[in-house]
Design a protein around this motif. Structure first.
Motif, PDB file in Angstrom:
ATOM      1  N   SER A 311       0.835  -1.202   0.000  1.00 25.33           N
ATOM      2  CA  SER A 311       0.000   0.000   0.000  1.00 25.33           C
ATOM      3  C   SER A 311       0.872   1.256   0.000  1.00 25.33           C
ATOM      4  N   ASP A 343      -7.437  -0.342  -5.457  1.00 24.60           N
ATOM      5  CA  ASP A 343      -7.414  -0.264  -3.999  1.00 24.60           C
ATOM      6  C   ASP A 343      -7.718  -1.621  -3.366  1.00 24.60           C
ATOM      7  N   ARG A 494     -11.677   6.716  -2.562  1.00 26.33           N
ATOM      8  CA  ARG A 494     -11.807   5.428  -3.239  1.00 26.33           C
ATOM      9  C   ARG A 494     -12.846   5.629  -4.348  1.00 26.33           C
ATOM     10  N   THR A 536     -12.701  -0.672  -7.371  1.00 19.46           N
ATOM     11  CA  THR A 536     -12.347   0.531  -6.624  1.00 19.46           C
ATOM     12  C   THR A 536     -10.887   0.907  -6.876  1.00 19.46           C
ATOM     13  N   TRP A 537     -10.653   2.195  -7.174  1.00 17.71           N
ATOM     14  CA  TRP A 537      -9.321   2.708  -7.484  1.00 17.71           C
ATOM     15  C   TRP A 537      -9.011   3.900  -6.595  1.00 17.71           C
ATOM     16  N   MET A 538      -7.746   4.270  -6.587  1.00 14.35           N
ATOM     17  CA  MET A 538      -7.326   5.451  -5.845  1.00 14.35           C
ATOM     18  C   MET A 538      -6.267   6.210  -6.651  1.00 14.35           C
ATOM     19  N   GLU A 540      -2.831   7.643  -6.628  1.00  9.69           N
ATOM     20  CA  GLU A 540      -1.645   7.485  -5.782  1.00  9.69           C
ATOM     21  C   GLU A 540      -0.677   8.652  -5.964  1.00  9.69           C
TER      22      GLU A 540
END
Length: 770
Positions: A311, A343, A494, A536-538, A540
């Motif tokens: 992470s 995520d 998210r 689900t994505w984030m 970064e």
């Protein structure tokens, strides 16, 4: 005078002959006395002589040919790199706990190794590098330590010197175990600590009548320390933890049933076992991981994939990682360049490159969109308005920044290949129930007009962008738990990216693309299951010179978080180690192992090493694996029928039954679980179980030999014992002589030729490449 001298000389000659003739029976008598002492195990001098004999044989057999070849062999390429990373404090990820690799690094450090050898591939030479051979020697000495450990374990179980010697013989002459012990691998460390843990169990049982004495506490403490060590080497060490746990639970259960024993005493035993067999191993394991975590504080490189499994909070703790002390905008605006990471555990980065899907399937040469687990320029995407393109020369929008929020529409533009992320009506190639995701070329300075009808069906033409962008290239932003107006935040939000025409969300289905055209990278698709957690994505990384930067140090993971995440990642990666391509041929299924059905070539460049167990020992062990439960059934049958042996015989049988029962259970717990695993398996996975099988064979065989006086006359039983014992020792020694250089290795002129091989006369199966 001359006659007298001749008479005296004649008398001296006769006396000499008489002494010689008397000496011969004295020698035979002394030999028989020694053999009888060996059989009875009553002489301390004989006991120690046998022990030292096996100790010398163990060390010599493991150190023989230790430098051959003076090159990287098999998995030394794997673990040798890790030793170098430890010495240079460089972070890496592995599927095994860190204890064994730390011990290998200690061997290298004490030997003067500086961690600079590449260990790039097998056959890389060691010339010019100091301190590598001490690592092999350290592994070999631990492998040698298994012999006295096995000897004393069987001695404690049976109090029979011949049985202990048989066990040591089987362990000493097992060729495959020697091969595993001679190289920079985790296997000798694992097998040593497995045997040491079981040795501690036997010592604890032996001290059961001396509860809470010094020797009792030492035996349980020793067992707990060894359990902590074995768990720190490989997760399969949990098998021997299960054996010790079963013994402790059964022991406590029996105590609870002893009505004369105070309940307070039972609780004292429970607490002592929790302290020694649960808390102490856990403390050792945590201490080992703490050392590992403290040593590895540098990222391998800014683009390395090792730490990309973890992470962002974990990555922030690594020096030289792109997220370490990162300063970047918090709220995401249109025009920003970002990296999008799935995520989830070991999540991939959204990625694209100048490769297309196979033309036989998609003749339009659609550009691949994949998931990639490394920091790469091809992970960079620019977030565009649904219709307007950037109007500044540096690729950003003029005016006040407009922030991306829940419910907004966005185009995702791949900067390296100038293409827009698109979702087609075609089905994906691997996960066929999902829609295909691809990238379509798009020129920001001169956008082409798109014929929507060729790509879109049943869509209102008014929804098609005048700039030539179809709804298939626009994504709706949906924040997890968000409401209208909530902004997308870097490393916090998210996000789901929804393709409205297809009613699907961008997702990572965890399937790899074929190596031939997809490089084995992860597939990225669009799933109709909007509740799939992998949609689900984030954000970064976030690049935008027109926004104010801020730090994110508050998101750094603490030690406990890193500990938990590391084990989740190790478990996840380990579960995905499936045999692929040529690995399917080299892998072994568990049914092959006990019959020694297949060999495994480790090295074959002018020097050939093959991992193959001593087949004679394997096959004799297999026979006694069937005899052992029959022996237990016979014992319980006679017990149920009311047979009461003499006190001396009853004590001996109790020892044998305990030994057979727990050795057999230990074997099963180290072998049977592999049938439930669908990951890639190799021959070496069987060898911890093999050590228990060998000790079990020795115990059962020793019991039969010691039972000869009950079937034969004393003199006949005595001779039968000595001849049978000598025969078994000779068989094992001779089989070792025939097969040892299969495992030690031998010089070769060219590659393997089954018809012109040194060992073709002892090749029992075609699968033996010897």
């Amino acid at each position: 005078m001359g006659g007298t001298e001749k008479v005296e000389e004649s008398l001296k000659s006769e006396r000499s002959k008489q002494v010689t003739s008397e000496a011969k029976p004295d020698f035979r008598k002394r030999l028989l006395i020694t053999l009888d002492s060996f059989r009875d195990g009553g002489s301390e001098a004989v006991w120690w002589s046998v022990w030292w004999m096996f100790m010398v044989a163990a060390v010599y057999s493991r150190l023989h040919y230790i430098t051959m070849p003076y090159r990287v062999v098999w998995d030394e390429a794997h673990f040798g790199k890790m030793v170098g990373w430890y010495i240079n404090r460089t972070f890496f990820m592995d599927v095994h706990p860190p204890g064994g690799k730390l011990l290998l690094a200690l061997f290298g450090y004490l030997g003067g190794y500086n961690g600079t050898h590449s260990f790039a591939t097998p056959n890389t030479p060691y010339d010019g590098y100091h301190g590598i051979m001490p690592m092999r020697v350290g592994c070999a000495l631990l492998g040698a330590g298994m012999i006295p450990m096995g000897f004393h374990t069987v001695w404690v179980l049976t109090r029979s010197l011949p049985t202990a010697a048989l066990a040591a013989t089987l362990l000493t002459f097992e060729v495959g175990t020697i091969t595993l012990s001679k190289f920079i691998l985790l296997d000798p460390l694992l097998m040593f600590f497995v045997l040491a843990s079981f040795h501690g169990l036997c010592l604890s049982h032996n001290a059961a009548d001396r509860s809470f004495t010094r020797s009792w506490w030492l035996s349980y403490t020793y067992t707990g320390i060894m359990l902590g060590c074995v768990m720190s080497v490989k997760f399969v060490g949990l098998f021997v933890v299960g054996v010790v746990g079963c013994y402790a639970a059964l022991d406590l259960w029996n105590m609870l049933g002893q009505t004369y024993r105070p309940l307070v005493n039972v609780m004292q035993h429970l607490v002592s076992r929790v302290l020694c067999l649960i808390l102490l191993p856990a403390v050792i394991y945590l201490a080992v991981f703490c050392i590992h975590d403290h040593l590895l504080f540098k990222a391998a490189s800014v683009f390395a994939a090792e730490e990309a499994h973890f992470s962002p909070g974990f990555q922030m703790t690594l020096k030289d990682n792109q997220l370490n002390n990162v300063s970047q905008p918090d709220e995401v605006a249109y025009g920003s360049v970002v990296t999008l990471r799935n995520d989830n555990l070991a999540g991939v980065y959204l990625h694209s490159h100048n490769l297309t899907y196979p033309e036989r399937v998609f003749p339009k040469k659609l550009q691949q969109v994949t998931g990639f687990r490394a920091k790469d320029i091809n992970n960079h995407f620019k977030l565009l308005f649904p219709e307007e393109d950037p109007d500044l020369s540096d690729g950003f929008y003029s005016g006040e920044p407009e922030f991306l929020a829940h419910g907004d529409w966005v185009r995702i533009y791949h900067t390296a290949t100038s293409a827009l992320l698109s979702c087609g009506k075609n089905k994906s190639l691997i996960t066929t129930k999902h829609n295909l995701v691809y990238a379509r070329p798009y020129n920001l300075t001169d956008p082409p007009q798109v014929d929507a009808a060729s790509e879109v069906f049943n869509v209102d033409p008014s929804k098609i962008s005048s700039a030539g962008v179809s709804p298939w290239q626009m994504w709706m932003v949906h924040l997890e738990g968000g409401k209208p107006g909530d902004k997308v935040r870097t490393l916090h939000s998210r996000i789901q990216f929804l393709c409205i025409p297809n009613n699907c969300a961008l997702t990572w289905p965890r399937a790899p693309l074929p190596v031939t055209w997809g490089g084995g990278q992860a597939e990225v698709t669009c799933s109709n299951n909007l509740k799939d957690p992998y949609t689900t994505w984030m954000v970064e990384q976030h690049f935008n010179p027109y926004l104010k930067n801020k730090t994110f140090t508050h998101l750094r993971s603490g030690f406990v978080s890193r500990l938990v995440e590391s084990h989740r990642v190790m478990t996840w990666v380990n579960s995905r180690l499936k045999p692929v391509g040529e690995q399917r041929y080299n892998s072994h299924r568990p049914w092959m192992w006990p019959v020694c059905f297949k060999s495994q070539v480790w090295y074959d460049v002018n020097f050939r090493i093959v991992l193959l167990g001593n087949p004679v020992i394997f096959w004799i062990n297999l026979v006694f694996l069937f005899v052992a439960p029959l022996l237990l059934l016979h014992h319980y049958y006679k017990h149920k029928r009311g047979y009461t042996p003499s006190p001396r015989l009853a004590e001996r049988k109790e020892r044998i039954v305990f030994a057979v029962k727990w050795l057999f259970l230990a074997y099963l717990l180290h072998y049977v679980p592999f049938y439930t695993m669908d990951r890639i398996l190799y021959y070496h996975h069987y060898f911890p179980a093999l050590q228990f099988s060998s000790m079990l064979t020795a115990v059962v065989l020793g019991y039969f030999l010691e039972s000869l006086p009950s079937w034969l006359s004393p003199d006949t039983a005595r001779l039968a014992f000595h001849w049978t014992t000598a025969s078994f020792f000779a068989i094992f020694a001779y089989s070792f002589h025939k097969f040892c250089y299969v495992g030690y290795g031998h010089p070769t002129v060219s590659g393997f030729n089954p018809d012109n091989s040194t060992f073709k006369d002892i090749r029992f199966f075609d699968e033996w490449e010897i």
